[in-house]
Design a protein around this motif. Structure first.
Motif, short mmCIF file in Angstrom:
data_model
loop_
_atom_site.label_atom_id
_atom_site.label_comp_id
_atom_site.label_asym_id
_atom_site.label_seq_id
_atom_site.Cartn_x
_atom_site.Cartn_y
_atom_site.Cartn_z
N VAL A 51 0.86 -1.18 0.00
CA VAL A 51 0.00 0.00 0.00
C VAL A 51 0.89 1.23 0.00
O VAL A 51 1.72 1.40 0.90
CB VAL A 51 -0.93 0.01 1.23
N TYR A 52 0.73 2.07 -1.02
CA TYR A 52 1.52 3.31 -1.10
C TYR A 52 1.13 4.25 0.03
O TYR A 52 -0.03 4.32 0.44
CB TYR A 52 1.24 4.04 -2.41
N ASN A 53 2.10 5.04 0.50
CA ASN A 53 1.81 6.13 1.42
C ASN A 53 2.48 7.41 0.93
O ASN A 53 2.80 8.29 1.70
CB ASN A 53 2.25 5.78 2.85
N GLU A 54 2.69 7.50 -0.38
CA GLU A 54 3.32 8.67 -1.00
C GLU A 54 2.27 9.76 -1.23
O GLU A 54 1.09 9.45 -1.44
CB GLU A 54 3.92 8.30 -2.36
N PRO A 55 2.67 11.03 -1.22
CA PRO A 55 1.72 12.10 -1.51
C PRO A 55 1.00 11.84 -2.84
O PRO A 55 1.62 11.50 -3.84
CB PRO A 55 2.61 13.36 -1.61
N GLY A 56 -0.30 11.97 -2.83
CA GLY A 56 -1.11 11.75 -4.03
C GLY A 56 -1.45 10.28 -4.27
O GLY A 56 -2.24 9.97 -5.14
N LEU A 57 -0.83 9.38 -3.52
CA LEU A 57 -1.08 7.94 -3.69
C LEU A 57 -1.36 7.24 -2.37
O LEU A 57 -1.28 6.02 -2.29
CB LEU A 57 0.12 7.28 -4.36
N VAL A 58 -1.71 7.97 -1.33
CA VAL A 58 -1.95 7.36 -0.02
C VAL A 58 -3.08 6.34 -0.14
O VAL A 58 -4.12 6.61 -0.74
CB VAL A 58 -2.30 8.45 1.03
N ASP A 59 -2.83 5.16 0.40
CA ASP A 59 -3.78 4.04 0.44
C ASP A 59 -4.08 3.42 -0.93
O ASP A 59 -5.04 2.67 -1.06
CB ASP A 59 -5.09 4.43 1.13
N HIS A 60 -3.27 3.69 -1.94
CA HIS A 60 -3.42 3.01 -3.23
C HIS A 60 -2.85 1.60 -3.08
O HIS A 60 -1.75 1.42 -2.55
CB HIS A 60 -2.69 3.77 -4.34
N GLN A 61 -3.61 0.60 -3.52
CA GLN A 61 -3.24 -0.81 -3.39
C GLN A 61 -2.53 -1.27 -4.66
O GLN A 61 -3.10 -1.17 -5.75
CB GLN A 61 -4.50 -1.67 -3.20
N ILE A 62 -1.33 -1.80 -4.52
CA ILE A 62 -0.54 -2.26 -5.66
C ILE A 62 -0.32 -3.76 -5.53
O ILE A 62 0.04 -4.25 -4.45
CB ILE A 62 0.83 -1.54 -5.72
N ARG A 63 -0.51 -4.50 -6.63
CA ARG A 63 -0.25 -5.94 -6.67
C ARG A 63 0.65 -6.23 -7.86
O ARG A 63 0.42 -5.72 -8.96
CB ARG A 63 -1.53 -6.75 -6.83
N PHE A 64 1.70 -7.03 -7.62
CA PHE A 64 2.60 -7.47 -8.68
C PHE A 64 2.72 -8.99 -8.61
O PHE A 64 2.91 -9.55 -7.54
CB PHE A 64 4.01 -6.91 -8.51
N GLY A 65 2.64 -9.63 -9.75
CA GLY A 65 2.93 -11.05 -9.85
C GLY A 65 4.00 -11.22 -10.91
O GLY A 65 3.95 -10.56 -11.96
N VAL A 66 4.96 -12.07 -10.66
CA VAL A 66 6.05 -12.24 -11.62
C VAL A 66 6.50 -13.69 -11.69
O VAL A 66 6.55 -14.39 -10.68
CB VAL A 66 7.25 -11.31 -11.28
N LEU A 67 6.78 -14.13 -12.89
CA LEU A 67 7.44 -15.40 -13.15
C LEU A 67 8.47 -15.09 -14.22
O LEU A 67 8.11 -14.82 -15.38
CB LEU A 67 6.47 -16.47 -13.64
N GLY A 68 9.73 -15.03 -13.84
CA GLY A 68 10.78 -14.64 -14.79
C GLY A 68 12.05 -15.43 -14.59
O GLY A 68 12.31 -15.96 -13.50
N TRP A 69 12.82 -15.53 -15.65
CA TRP A 69 14.10 -16.25 -15.61
C TRP A 69 15.02 -15.70 -16.69
O TRP A 69 14.60 -15.00 -17.60
CB TRP A 69 13.88 -17.75 -15.78
#
Length: 182
Positions: free
Chosen positions: A49-67
């Motif tokens: 969850v971001y807590n940066e100005p302008g992005l407070v409480d924005h939910q970020i999800r990342f999924g990765v499968l890399g090689w």
């Protein structure tokens, strides 16, 4: 085109669809190039969850499968979702993994959104994940840039260290990574 130009919009304080502004470096140099680690891999999903100005409480999800193959070429998929505090989706899609570098307890992943992967074509994600260890959450830093009509030609990892970014605990979820030498 230099990666530095790709970062200009964000470094100037413009928030991209999934990113947060950061302070620009004093010089006009590209960030340090980190080569892919042949045999490196990463897999996982997590959020913060971001807590940066302008992005407070924005939910970020990342999924990765890399090689990375034995020739140093990155492969894989990187999925992303950015939800506003009210739950509405600001952006989501997938990117192609172009680099994975693993050194000790840190993994760097770079991915670029291809045509059809999201409306943010050629958007670059530079992710740094630090293993949390027993009983502690993994930590994540993100640096992103976009808006260039051409796909970035360089296929190396970008270390977020020079930008003094906020580091967020990954919850829920986590990542596993390694390399042939680890």
């Amino acid at each position: 085109m230099k990666i530095r130009r790709l970062l200009v919009a964000m470094l100037a304080g413009v928030v991209t669809a999934v990113g947060a502004p950061v302070a620009a470096q004093a010089d006009d140099q590209d960030p340090p190039e980190v080569p892919a680690t042949p045999g490196a891999w990463i897999a996982g999903i997590g959020g913060f969850v971001y807590n940066e100005p302008g992005l407070v409480d924005h939910q970020i999800r990342f999924g990765v499968l890399g090689w990375v193959d034995r020739h140093g070429t990155g492969h894989g998929v990187f999925r992303f979702r950015h939800a506003r505090p009210d739950g509405s989706v600001a952006s989501e899609g997938q990117a192609e993994v172009t680099c994975v570098s693993v050194v000790g307890d840190t993994a760097l992943v770079t991915a670029v959104v291809p045509a059809g992967g999201s409306p943010m074509v050629n958007h670059v994600f530079a992710i740094k994940i630090i293993e949390g260890g027993p009983g502690r959450a993994d930590q994540i830093e993100t640096l992103q840039a976009g808006g260039d009509p051409n796909r970035p030609a360089k296929r190396y990892c970008i270390d977020t260290a020079p930008y003094n970014l906020s580091r967020y605990p990954v919850r829920p979820g986590g990542y596993a990574f390694g390399s042939a030498g680890r």
